[in-house]
Design an enzyme around this catalytic site. Structure first.
Site, PDB file in Angstrom:
ATOM      1  N   HIS A   6       0.824  -1.214   0.000  1.00  0.00           N
ATOM      2  CA  HIS A   6       0.000   0.000   0.000  1.00  0.00           C
ATOM      3  C   HIS A   6       0.855   1.259   0.000  1.00  0.00           C
ATOM      4  O   HIS A   6       0.391   2.333   0.367  1.00  0.00           O
ATOM      5  CB  HIS A   6      -0.922   0.003   1.221  1.00  0.00           C
ATOM      6  CG  HIS A   6      -1.704  -1.249   1.374  1.00  0.00           C
ATOM      7  ND1 HIS A   6      -2.596  -1.674   0.425  1.00  0.00           N
ATOM      8  CD2 HIS A   6      -1.722  -2.193   2.351  1.00  0.00           C
ATOM      9  CE1 HIS A   6      -3.131  -2.829   0.810  1.00  0.00           C
ATOM     10  NE2 HIS A   6      -2.618  -3.157   1.969  1.00  0.00           N
ATOM     11  N   HIS A  66      -7.385  -4.448  -0.719  1.00  0.00           N
ATOM     12  CA  HIS A  66      -6.817  -5.784  -0.907  1.00  0.00           C
ATOM     13  C   HIS A  66      -7.559  -6.547  -1.983  1.00  0.00           C
ATOM     14  O   HIS A  66      -7.493  -7.756  -2.059  1.00  0.00           O
ATOM     15  CB  HIS A  66      -6.900  -6.592   0.390  1.00  0.00           C
ATOM     16  CG  HIS A  66      -6.254  -5.929   1.544  1.00  0.00           C
ATOM     17  ND1 HIS A  66      -6.937  -5.092   2.383  1.00  0.00           N
ATOM     18  CD2 HIS A  66      -4.976  -5.944   1.977  1.00  0.00           C
ATOM     19  CE1 HIS A  66      -6.098  -4.631   3.304  1.00  0.00           C
ATOM     20  NE2 HIS A  66      -4.912  -5.121   3.078  1.00  0.00           N
TER      21      HIS A  66
END
Lengths: 329, 329
Positions: free
Chosen positions: B56, B217
């Site tokens: 991320h 995700h």
């Protein structure tokens, strides 16, 4: 085509509107396609102006601000809308002159030449520096000679700092030339990019292959190979640069993403770049990792090294306040 | 698989080595997987610690530095290598206590709970704030309740500024909670991402379709639709946020890229986000556009709004010096 756009025709104008909203510290003229430092013209200071085709963001609009560019002109320019017509005389020249930073692509060169003539007709002092740092190929699809890629960031940052300090035009120009002469790049594509206008990949790169020596417009590189590891790519790219640069002193390294390569991978690639440089005995003074000179959604990376002396390193470290590069005071 | 990596197993460690080389202002412990502000522990100041799965970036490692996080722990942590074991007592706690910023994913929540127990056993004051800003879905693949996404940036920046000012732990915690309560996000995927371990897209999203309400995700969102324009996506995403947030005052807007969407498109999308907000009568105090909370090479975007009062806006504007966010002094 997985694009976050309305229609291809308005992509650049839409982006400029969005940039205006996010950056009140800049003046964005959407209609005339120019991003200008809000406090321009700055009395007594040389103004750096750059531009060229869009799709390489944050280059150049994201580099406008104190310590770097006075103005950037995204998108193509026609005679009627030549950048200097708008951002030169009326917007950025304080009387100290303007330096054009021009990536060596035939269209850019022609446009900035014309712009220089127009500005000179209006009594403005203009100097130009041509950036041609890409060692991959000579005379490619859109270029006579070498292409201008990542080295542009070094020229704009370092010469921009000289201008910010109040150096006269000849001095800013000579710093810019010195930076270009000492900067070399090599890029690798893991995928092609898709331009809004075309809507499909600009070239065909099969899964499992990469293109070594790519430019920022998807121009052909040196060769195509089966997929390589980060380690192998770093060896190849850094050696290609060092074959040409042969630095005797420290370098500033730009480990640049082409747009779609995750930062996680870019940092990992930087570890390999640093390893090769250490093995070759090249000291690294500073390193910048990120997506700075991109090709829309292309996956891949490039390495640019700029050999710095004490003065160039001091100017690199000097404060800069732009959307994409920001440090110091 | 078009990845710039060596082998999947070393991706996080490689990235940390590359991060260490690029950021001498941070202490990066590659073996223990922790990125620490070099001057930690800072006397008298609360230390913010965050972490969670990698992929991320720049979240969280890129947010370590004065004015934001004291430490970030990338990658999973086992009992043996629990983040606080390494970065809490020994690295960041000055005696003023530690605030854990935890994105609401089941694994993260468990790990930070265990870490808090261990730290408390060592006599360290610990507070936790759970970030759950994503309005798209409740109880998704890895989460009970709402997911934590873009709001994490607001919590880390604003509570980090309070800590930097020397606010005590209870105060920093209450600021963090206030920011989370006032932050809402909605994300859209135009493509799936590919994790190094899997080597193929994490879910199947056919060309010409998008997924509304995606998490970071690749968890399923609200619905899948035929490709929409930037304008339509902005209407949908902003309305989804406003349905839940209903701000009575100004907001700070984060227009975030998921990793592979070009900045040119993100700025264009921002123009549409600003249009919707203006139409809905929501004043925008500040806007941040870029790739900050990403999903590797996923194409797409998210919108996070944080309703700010005078104090929160002042803390947002306060100086910050991290790799990814950097402004002020």
């Amino acid at each position: 085509m997985r694009m976050l756009i309305n229609v291809p025709e308005t992509v650049v104008a839409d982006a400029l509107r969005g940039m205006a909203a996010a950056h009140p510290e800049l003046t964005v003229d959407v209609e005339r396609r120019v991003v200008v430092r809000r406090d321009a013209p700055v009395a007594g200071k040389v103004a750096l102006v750059s531009g060229g085709g869009s799709g390489h963001e944050p280059l150049h609009g994201g580099f406008v601000g104190p310590g770097m560019l006075a103005a950037a002109c995204p998108g193509r320019c026609s005679r009627r809308r030549c950048p200097i017509r708008w951002c030169g005389p009326r917007r950025v020249d304080s009387g100290a002159g303007v330096l054009f930073v021009v990536k060596n692509y035939t269209g850019d060169v022609l446009n900035f030449e014309m712009a220089a003539e127009l500005a000179e007709d209006e009594g403005i002092q203009v100097a130009k520096v041509l950036v041609d740092d890409d060692v991959a190929v000579t005379d490619s699809l859109y270029t006579a000679g070498r292409r201008g890629t990542g080295g542009t960031l070094f020229v704009e940052k370092i010469a921009g700092a000289a201008a910010e300090e109040g150096a006269p035009l000849e001095r800013v120009e000579s710093v810019a030339r010195r930076v270009n002469e000492r900067s070399r790049s090599f890029g690798v594509a893991l995928s092609a990019c898709t331009t809004p206008a075309k809507g499909s990949p600009t070239f065909d790169l099969p899964e499992g292959e990469l293109e070594l020596g790519i430019g920022i417009h998807g121009e052909p590189g040196r060769e195509r190979r089966a997929m390589m590891t980060s380690r192998e790519i770093a060896d190849f790219a850094v050696d290609a640069v060092l074959e040409d640069l042969r630095p005797s002193g420290p370098v500033v390294a730009l480990v640049n993403g082409m747009g779609a390569t995750p930062l996680l991978e870019l940092y990992g690639f930087n570890a390999e770049v640093q390893r090769v440089l250490a093995e070759r005995g090249v000291p690294v003074a500073r390193t910048l990792v990120g997506n700075y000179v991109t090709s829309l959604d292309m996956a891949g990376c490039s390495v640019t090294l700029c050999e710095v002396d004490e003065e160039l390193l001091r100017l690199w470290d000097a404060p800069v306040q732009t959307p994409a590069l920001r440090w110091g005071r």
